[in-house]
Each structure stands twice: as C-alpha cells, then as structure tokens.
Design a protein around this motif. Structure first.
Motif, mmCIF file in Angstrom:
data_model
loop_
_atom_site.group_PDB
_atom_site.id
_atom_site.type_symbol
_atom_site.label_atom_id
_atom_site.label_comp_id
_atom_site.label_asym_id
_atom_site.label_seq_id
_atom_site.Cartn_x
_atom_site.Cartn_y
_atom_site.Cartn_z
ATOM 1 N N ASP A 223 11.442 6.631 5.620
ATOM 2 C CA ASP A 223 10.364 7.485 5.118
ATOM 3 C C ASP A 223 10.407 8.875 5.740
ATOM 4 O O ASP A 223 10.129 9.875 5.076
ATOM 5 C CB ASP A 223 9.002 6.854 5.415
ATOM 6 C CG ASP A 223 8.816 5.521 4.722
ATOM 7 O OD1 ASP A 223 9.197 5.405 3.542
ATOM 8 O OD2 ASP A 223 8.296 4.586 5.361
ATOM 9 N N ARG B 208 4.938 -3.239 3.691
ATOM 10 C CA ARG B 208 4.128 -2.018 3.618
ATOM 11 C C ARG B 208 3.974 -1.361 4.982
ATOM 12 O O ARG B 208 2.878 -0.935 5.385
ATOM 13 C CB ARG B 208 2.773 -2.304 2.978
ATOM 14 C CG ARG B 208 2.880 -2.800 1.546
ATOM 15 C CD ARG B 208 1.527 -2.980 0.907
ATOM 16 N NE ARG B 208 1.668 -3.424 -0.482
ATOM 17 C CZ ARG B 208 0.655 -3.666 -1.304
ATOM 18 N NH1 ARG B 208 -0.589 -3.528 -0.863
ATOM 19 N NH2 ARG B 208 0.870 -4.073 -2.547
ATOM 20 N N ALA C 81 5.672 1.649 7.557
ATOM 21 C CA ALA C 81 6.458 2.881 7.519
ATOM 22 C C ALA C 81 7.725 2.740 8.364
ATOM 23 O O ALA C 81 7.795 1.920 9.286
ATOM 24 C CB ALA C 81 5.618 4.047 8.027
ATOM 25 N N SER C 82 8.717 3.574 8.033
ATOM 26 C CA SER C 82 9.975 3.573 8.782
ATOM 27 C C SER C 82 10.328 4.995 9.202
ATOM 28 O O SER C 82 10.140 5.951 8.446
ATOM 29 C CB SER C 82 11.103 2.980 7.932
ATOM 30 O OG SER C 82 11.272 3.720 6.729
ATOM 31 N N CYS D 220 14.713 -1.428 6.895
ATOM 32 C CA CYS D 220 13.791 -0.621 6.084
ATOM 33 C C CYS D 220 13.332 -1.380 4.839
ATOM 34 O O CYS D 220 12.194 -1.185 4.377
ATOM 35 C CB CYS D 220 14.447 0.706 5.709
ATOM 36 S SG CYS D 220 14.656 1.816 7.125
ATOM 37 N N ALA D 221 14.179 -2.248 4.307
ATOM 38 C CA ALA D 221 13.768 -3.067 3.158
ATOM 39 C C ALA D 221 12.651 -4.031 3.561
ATOM 40 O O ALA D 221 11.665 -4.210 2.824
ATOM 41 C CB ALA D 221 14.966 -3.835 2.609
ATOM 42 N N PRO E 58 17.314 5.285 3.773
ATOM 43 C CA PRO E 58 16.340 4.178 3.793
ATOM 44 C C PRO E 58 14.988 4.530 4.404
ATOM 45 O O PRO E 58 14.021 3.786 4.232
ATOM 46 C CB PRO E 58 17.040 3.110 4.646
ATOM 47 C CG PRO E 58 18.473 3.504 4.710
ATOM 48 C CD PRO E 58 18.482 4.993 4.608
ATOM 49 N N ALA F 86 10.584 -3.487 5.994
ATOM 50 C CA ALA F 86 9.405 -2.646 6.231
ATOM 51 C C ALA F 86 8.689 -2.321 4.923
ATOM 52 O O ALA F 86 7.453 -2.412 4.841
ATOM 53 C CB ALA F 86 9.831 -1.365 6.947
ATOM 54 N N ARG F 87 9.441 -1.952 3.897
ATOM 55 C CA ARG F 87 8.802 -1.645 2.607
ATOM 56 C C ARG F 87 8.097 -2.867 2.032
ATOM 57 O O ARG F 87 6.985 -2.769 1.510
ATOM 58 C CB ARG F 87 9.855 -1.132 1.622
ATOM 59 C CG ARG F 87 10.274 0.305 1.845
ATOM 60 C CD ARG F 87 11.070 0.838 0.677
ATOM 61 N NE ARG F 87 12.282 0.071 0.447
ATOM 62 C CZ ARG F 87 13.432 0.278 1.073
ATOM 63 N NH1 ARG F 87 13.520 1.225 2.000
ATOM 64 N NH2 ARG F 87 14.490 -0.454 0.791
ATOM 65 N N GLU F 88 8.742 -4.008 2.154
ATOM 66 C CA GLU F 88 8.153 -5.257 1.663
ATOM 67 C C GLU F 88 6.826 -5.545 2.365
ATOM 68 O O GLU F 88 5.869 -6.033 1.759
ATOM 69 C CB GLU F 88 9.157 -6.389 1.906
ATOM 70 C CG GLU F 88 8.700 -7.772 1.577
ATOM 71 C CD GLU F 88 9.723 -8.799 2.062
ATOM 72 O OE1 GLU F 88 9.295 -9.804 2.661
ATOM 73 O OE2 GLU F 88 10.935 -8.592 1.872
#
Length: 349
Positions: free
Chosen positions: A197, A168, A170-171, A161-162, A195, A164-166
């Motif tokens: 969304d 941009r 979604a998770s 998930c980290a 972690p 994925a956020r980096e």
C-alpha cells in the motif's frame, strides 16, 4: 600505520559526501515554496520516484526514519499491533518513536528479517478481540539491515501482502535500501513495490545524497502523509536544493550499485574463513557485511577501536557483532585494504 590520510569509512552508506556534480546540481536547482506545492525540483523528484515505484504520487521528507514514522501514523490506530521481521529498523533504531508517536506495539516474526505468508498468518490477531491488540499493519524491510543486507524474497512479499489484503490489514515496505534490492535481485523497483500500500525509499544511502527519503502511495494516503509530515516537523520550504541531489543521483548513481555489492562480497570472503568469525556468506547479498566474534576473540568495541587505529571505521552493533557497509565513496582497492587490515587485527586476537 594506515597508508591513507583519511580512514576507510565502512560504518554506513550514509557517510557519503555529495560529489562535485551533485553539488552543482544542488546549487543550480530551481526552487519554490514546497509548502505551497511550488518547488519544481521537489515536485519533479516526487513524480520520478512515484513512477519508478509504480505508485500514484510521492512525498519528499528529511529522513527514512520520518518516512517510517509517517507510515505508521497514517496506516495504524493507537493500540494497533504492527507485525514485522526481527531486528527491523522501525522497531529498534528509531528511539521508540512508534510507541510515542502512533501508540503502536511491535511483534517480530521469522528469522534474520525474513518471514513467510504462513508466519504472518499465524501471528495475526483478530479485530475486536477482548484482550489481544488488533493487527493493523504488516511491514517488510528490504533490504534488511541487521539481517546482513539480505533481499526479502519477492514471492514471500507477494504472499504476505495477499494475506494482509484478505484480512483488511495495511502493508508497508520500508525500502530504505530498495535500490540495492533491485540491483541484487534483478527485479524492477515497481515490481518490488507493487504488493504494498505504501513504500519508502532513501536517497541518503546507496544513492549518495546528503539527506532525504520519499514516501509513495495512492493520492488519499499521501494527502494524509502531508499532514503527518507537518505534525512531525518535517515540512520544508525551498527544499528543491535537497531534492536536486536526489534527481542527480537517479541519473548518475543507480547503475553503479552493483560495484558496492561486489566490494561487500570481497570483504566478506576475506573475513569468513578466519578463526573466531561467524559470517554467513549467504546473507551478503547487497552492500552490508555483518559478522559475529566468537568468545575467544576481543569484543566488538575493542576490535572496532583497533580497526580505527589502523585506519578502518566499522560499527559495533552489539557486544560481539560488527558491521561493514560499502558505498560509492570507497573503492574496491580500499575495501580490499580494509579487509586485510581487519583480518590482521582479528588474527592477532
């Protein structure tokens, strides 16, 4: 001949029937029109599940498959790629709905339903590429059904998930059996969900409800999910009669999940040493036992048919793969008996 009037049903944890207490709770549930947000039982269930998952709000819906499909609808765009673990439920067991409803394509990575942040990073497709579909979503299934009920390692979920956020992206957590994952890992539902969304949990599996799942996330995402639920035909009216079963289950059926895990282990240990059986005991972490029949044994359909004749119901998942799932409607003694009957059938070949 089997000693029980009814077969020992290990096909799935979805076969449970509402207990007398659950039926009373359903019959007595205060209800209203959920389309107007006026069903008090639905509202209470949504709030309780969201709080357990550490999310802002929740949305009750008829099934886990609908929860997965709504997650795809609100978190992706047509043409997006969704990265997930191999043999994921939303990829293989939802009648091609991801492509039909949301226009997405799937890429499976890792092994046995598990993958790492490094696996995910290596599979990512960049946005704006002239040929490749952009990665729009990463999805994790916990526990992983076809992986044998394995619990997705939380450190890997956090790492994925980290990334994925980096990027941009979604998770989404397909937590149909997240209550089992919490019981097996000792981690809270909120920690397992943190972690991601968007998260779903099923009520009709380990919790023994007749129907229902809840999708949880932030307010704007769930607002979009409300519209998608309507589009997919999942909007309901006096659905508090169903939600009441979920409220009852939260109070009565969560603490006992460890019993199902112990019963699955009992079955797995009885079968693992048999000639012609491939069963990795390390995967038996919750309430699912999946094992493969070697070529010198009859195929899965034949073994399942013989088991049915002996009063035990199991699922043939493929030509040589069988699955047994424990749940609150089978006792330890029934699981022991079922394991012995299955072992006898396999030993006779």
């Amino acid at each position: 001949m089997p000693d029980t009037l009814e077969p020992i049903d290990l096909r799935s944890d979805t076969v449970t029937r509402p207990s007398p207490g659950m039926r009373r709770a359903m019959a007595e549930a205060p209800v209203g029109d959920d389309q107007y947000g006026e069903d008090p039982s639905v509202n209470r269930l949504q709030q309780r599940i969201a709080a357990l998952l550490g999310k802002q709000t929740g949305l009750f819906m008829p099934s886990g498959t609908m929860a997965n499909q709504i997650a795809l609808k609100v978190l992706t765009r047509p043409g997006d790629e969704v990265i997930l673990g191999e043999d994921a439920h939303m990829m293989w067991h939802e009648a091609g709905a991801g492509a039909a409803n949301s226009g997405v394509q799937f890429t499976a990575i890792g092994h046995g339903g598990l993958f790492t942040a490094a696996d995910f990073r290596a599979a990512l497709k960049p946005p704006g590429h002239i040929v490749l579909p952009p990665t729009g979503l990463v999805a994790i299934e916990n526990t992983h059904n076809l992986g044998g009920g394995v619990v997705f390692p939380q450190a890997d979920a956090v790492g994925v998930c980290a990334v994925a956020r980096e990027a941009r992206i979604a998770s989404y957590l397909d937590g149909a059996r997240l209550f089992n994952a919490a019981a097996a890992s000792g981690l809270s539902l909120a920690e397992l969900a943190r972690p991601f969304d968007l998260v779903s949990v099923a009520l009709s599996k380990g919790l023994g409800c007749p129907v229902g799942s809840v999708l949880a996330g932030d307010g704007p995402t769930i607002a979009r999910a409300v519209r998608a639920r309507r589009m997919f035909g999942g909007a309901m009216r006096q659905s508090g009669i169903l939600a009441a079963a979920g409220l009852y289950a939260l109070d009565h059926n969560v603490a006992r999940l460890g019993d199902d895990h112990a019963n699955a282990r009992l079955i797995a240990e009885r079968l693992a040493g048999l000639r012609g059986i491939a069963l990795d005991l390390a995967t038996v972490q919750s309430n699912i036992v999946i094992f493969r029949l070697e070529e010198d044994l009859p195929d899965a359909a034949a073994i399942a048919a013989r088991a049915r004749e002996a009063g035990v119901l199991v699922s043939a998942l493929g030509p040589r793969i069988l699955r047994a799932v424990t749940h609150l409607d089978v006792t330890a003694e029934q699981c022991r008996l079922a394991a012995d009957r299955l072992a006898g059938i396999i030993e006779r070949g």
